[in-house]
Design an enzyme around this catalytic site. Sequence first.
Site: not given
Ligand code: F6P
Length: 328
Positions: A15, A76, A107, A130, A132, A134, A176
């Site tokens: 992300g 990804r 991570d 990120t 998050d 985390d 997340r």
């Molecule tokens: O890891 C960052 C994040 O924004 C999380 O907070 C969220 O759950 C996820 O990515 C969303 O993923 P995507 O952008 O693939 O929908």
Amino acid sequence: MSKTITKIAVLTSGGDAPGMNAAIRSVVRTCAFHNIECVGIYRGYQGMIEGDFKEMGPRSVNNIINKGGTILKSARSKEFQTQEGREKAYQHLKNANIKALIVIGGDGSFTGAEIFSKEYDFPVMGIPGTIDNDIFGTSHTLGYDTALNTVIECIDKIRDTASSHNRLFLVEVMGRDAGHIALNAGIGAGAEEILIPEENLGLERLLESLQKSKASGKSSSIVVVAEGDNTGKNVFELKEYIEKHLPEYDTRVSVLGHMQRGGSPSCFDRVLASRLGVKAVESLLEGKSNFMAGIDKDEIVLVPLQQAIKGHYPINTELLRVSDIMST
Ligand code: F6P
């Protein structure tokens, strides 16, 4: 300084987060400072598999420190989870004479870097990017501070309409499976209740707290809900549950979603990105590998990638107490 590291590649993965461009800029400028060539890899590991590379000199990162997102794009890559995919990526790095890799991501991205590094004995460094927050070993990941300020701006706006209509708003925020954004932005925005995955006090307690708020004369309330919260109900089901048990509340839902991932990075994130980029490049030049450059008590530190991947930055229990007291 190592004489063998003559060309370093940098990519962004997972992300995206505000501050990633500032980190790319720092990596490119630090390479130039040390007369090392730098290559940008587009679209994360998928671009590495496809050889989607671009030489990056110091001028190539002009005017990006203040831009959200990532000029190298992010993705990804399922293919990178296969040995064949990683072999293709390695061949492209070798053919381009690239001697080390810096991965800006979370991570999941670090896991890929660790596996690749071990498989090909290839020097890698991680920069935590990120929203998050985390990742173990660093008090801040790039994008987290900016996301907090985005969220409180949004909740301040929601509070205007909540108080105009005497409404209860359930506001879902990202993270997340970590509650850092919810807890810190919830306190910063004066939320009456904050629901996070790290502490599930149950729905009964939520109802009691909302009843107490109403009885104390609060005509509107904000409940911040972390997307990974584990009450067993998503934010829309929570709305139904509250309406069923507390019909006196006029309840609405607001899911902040991906706007938390955008925006111009805060000064904190720009400075952190600049510091982490320098640390990552110079650590590689000192012959180090398989670390994440992080920050702990305002000191830039190196954390073994394996540790960064395994752990989560713990929730600050003192903040939980502050949140409880503030909802009096
Ligand atoms: O890891 C960052 C994040 O924004 C999380 O907070 C969220 O759950 C996820 O990515 C969303 O993923 P995507 O952008 O693939 O929908």
